[in-house]
Design an enzyme around this catalytic site. Structure first.
Site, PDB file in Angstrom:
ATOM      1  N   GLY A  17      35.928  43.958  54.281  1.00 46.15           N
ATOM      2  CA  GLY A  17      35.056  44.078  55.443  1.00 46.15           C
ATOM      3  C   GLY A  17      35.071  45.467  56.036  1.00 46.15           C
ATOM      4  CB  SER A 131      30.216  42.477  41.993  1.00 46.07           C
ATOM      5  OG  SER A 131      31.087  42.811  40.927  1.00 46.07           O
ATOM      6  CE  LYS A 187      31.156  39.097  43.078  1.00 44.00           C
ATOM      7  NZ  LYS A 187      32.441  38.414  43.029  1.00 44.00           N
ATOM      8  CG  HIS A 190      29.618  39.570  38.204  1.00 40.85           C
ATOM      9  ND1 HIS A 190      30.927  39.661  38.665  1.00 40.85           N
ATOM     10  CD2 HIS A 190      29.253  40.836  37.909  1.00 40.85           C
ATOM     11  CE1 HIS A 190      31.327  40.914  38.633  1.00 40.85           C
ATOM     12  NE2 HIS A 190      30.318  41.646  38.176  1.00 40.85           N
ATOM     13  CG  ASN A 191      33.487  36.987  40.020  1.00 37.49           C
ATOM     14  OD1 ASN A 191      32.683  37.913  40.051  1.00 37.49           O
ATOM     15  ND2 ASN A 191      34.320  36.738  41.008  1.00 37.49           N
ATOM     16  CD  GLU A 194      35.692  40.486  37.198  1.00 38.49           C
ATOM     17  OE1 GLU A 194      36.823  40.398  37.711  1.00 38.49           O
ATOM     18  OE2 GLU A 194      34.641  40.613  37.859  1.00 38.49           O
TER      19      GLU A 194
END
Length: 486
Positions: A17, A131, A187, A190-191, A194
């Site tokens: 953050g 990401s 997402k 995506h992971n 990965e």
């Protein structure tokens, strides 16, 4: 009451953050910042307050009051109950038409639920995949926002200002993925990719280290060279850096002092679970997840070592002059396996889009993964082109570039998988990727026998090759009668 001067706000000022707030400020945004414990807000202002325009807040009410309408707040707190708690607080302080953005790694079904609940109260809710880790949050992440078209009109220019830029054309690595949970779904996948990518890179390392007896420095040099080829990617690049790194305390290679247990936070598991529910085969991704699981089953592995399970010692006994050729085989097998993992991931996104009625542009997804994200890779340009041209409508594996790449890698891929099995080096992603590829190539799978078995013991029905669309169970009944008679 605070004056409404900020065009964007960030709630949750831990590493992600704080870095995202700084990135926003670096690009001309006035950023309202709030953390449940004000000490973190003080730390941000003390250490980085001079980097741009920040509006610190002590309370949620003060934070909301400092935002211009439509108020837009990005939540970066722990997924689950903490995210729900912050949403409740924002709803109490905001007005209909305001935008709540969840930038955490939330489960996409939670995002679908939240969007429905928040929309019913008159607010916009955006689940946004982010990401790139802490570095990406600061210097430019790949961003995958869901939500309504209306919220994208406000949020789009802000996210484009902070997203990573693709190296070749400078395009911002962000696009509106689709409604409600689409952003977090993409997402998640995506992971998952990965996980497979990191595992197959590690399998290549293991074959060179344990199999060929190479040192971490030598393997690091190899990965540096590979990064100049079609394997060029962030993960290959950092692998070379890690293998060259020395532990400051002992002077040993860093990779040798790290305990061989790989952690995971859930997104890889969700990818596999979701693929199963969709009926999508993601074998490479699943093996990447399972490899991390077995690495953490220390009791099981210790008992196996104690029992001395039989098998070869992992050493690959080949002449020195043949080593270079086998290393090239590993490189080719690595590229082919990576292609399969990405293809499986895009298949899951496509199937998910159909299941949840999302209009996801797969070419656009490939484009925004070219920069900022962990799986950014040079060949994603080829992936994007394949979807853009329509060649990858069924699967990117059928696009001409990838067909040729797989054809070129065939011999190498098979030699590597065979040699790994022969010497006892586990290579789950290498081998499962090849099995997946061969399953696609097969004109007929042994599933016919499985379906015959299912029908025999449970009358599950089966289709006939000579009667398309017809289903039968009679043979199973007849078979049972024959058995009784005999």
């Amino acid at each position: 009451m605070a004056e409404a001067t900020a065009n964007i706000g960030v709630i949750g000022l831990a590493a992600m953050g704080s870095n995202l707030a700084r990135n926003l400020a670096h690009h001309g945004n006035t950023v309202a910042v709030y953390n449940r414990h004000y000490s973190r807000t003080e730390d941000l202002m003390r250490d980085h307050g001079m980097e741009g325009q920040f509006v610190p807040a002590h309370t949620i009410e003060e934070f909301v009051a400092s935002l211009k309408k439509p108020r837009t707040a990005i939540i970066l707190v722990k997924a689950g109950a903490p995210t729900d708690a912050v949403i409740d607080e924002l709803e109490a302080a905001m007005e209909p038409g305001d935008i709540i953005v969840d930038g955490g790694n939330s489960y996409f079904k939670d995002t679908i639920r939240r969007e429905k609940e928040v929309r019913a109260k008159g607010f916009h809710f955006v689940g946004c995949g982010v990401s790139g880790g802490e570095e990406g949050a600061l210097n430019g992440p790949s961003l995958m926002p869901g939500g309504t078209d209306e919220s994208w009109k406000t949020l789009g220019p802000i996210l484009k200002s902070i997203a990573a830029k693709a190296e070749d054309d400078g395009a911002p690595c962000v696009t509106h993925i689709g409604e409600n949970g689409a952003g977090h779904f993409v997402k998640m996948v995506h992971n998952g990719i990965e996980y497979a990518d990191m595992q197959v890179i590690s399998e290549a390392y293991d074959l060179m280290r344990r199999g060929l007896g190479m040192t971490p420095d030598e393997i690091g040099d190899q990965f540096e060279e590979w990064n100049k080829t079609e394997l060029n990617s962030y993960l290959i690049e950092i692998t070379a850096d890690i293998l060259h790194e020395k532990d400051k305390k002992t002077g040993k290679p860093l990779v040798d002092v790290i305990v061989d247990q790989a952690g995971m936070k859930g997104t890889g598991t969700w990818t596999v679970q979701t693929a199963l529910s969709l009926g999508t085969s993601v074998t490479a991704i699943a093996e990447g997840v399972f490899a991390r699981a077995i690495s953490s089953q220390t009791g099981l592995r210790q008992e196996a070592a104690k029992q001395g399970l039989a098998g070869p010692d992992g050493r690959i006994d080949i002449p020195e002059d043949a080593k270079k050729a086998f290393i090239e085989d590993i490189r080719q097998a690595l590229y082919a396996s990576k292609i399969v993992a990405y293809a499986q991931g895009f298949n899951e996104i496509s199937d998910g889009a159909k299941e949840y009625d999302w209009n996801i542009d797969l070419a656009a997804v490939a484009r925004i993964w070219r920069g900022g994200c962990i799986i950014r890779a040079q060949f994603l340009n080829k992936v994007s082109d394949a979807f853009e041209s329509g060649e990858a409508e069924v699967s990117m594996l059928f696009a001409s570039y990838f067909e040729k790449a797989m054809e070129k890698a065939q011999g190498s891929w098979r030699r590597v998988v065979a040699k790994a099995a022969e010497v006892g080096v586990p290579a789950p992603v290498f081998s499962s990727s090849l099995s997946y590829y061969d399953a696609l190539r097969s004109r007929r799978l042994p599933a016919a026998l499985i379906q015959g078995q299912r029908d025999f013991f449970g009358a599950h029905t089966y289709g006939r090759v000579d009667e398309p669309g017809a289903f039968h169970t009679l043979w199973a009944q007849e078979g049972r009668e024959e058995i009784k008679e005999s």
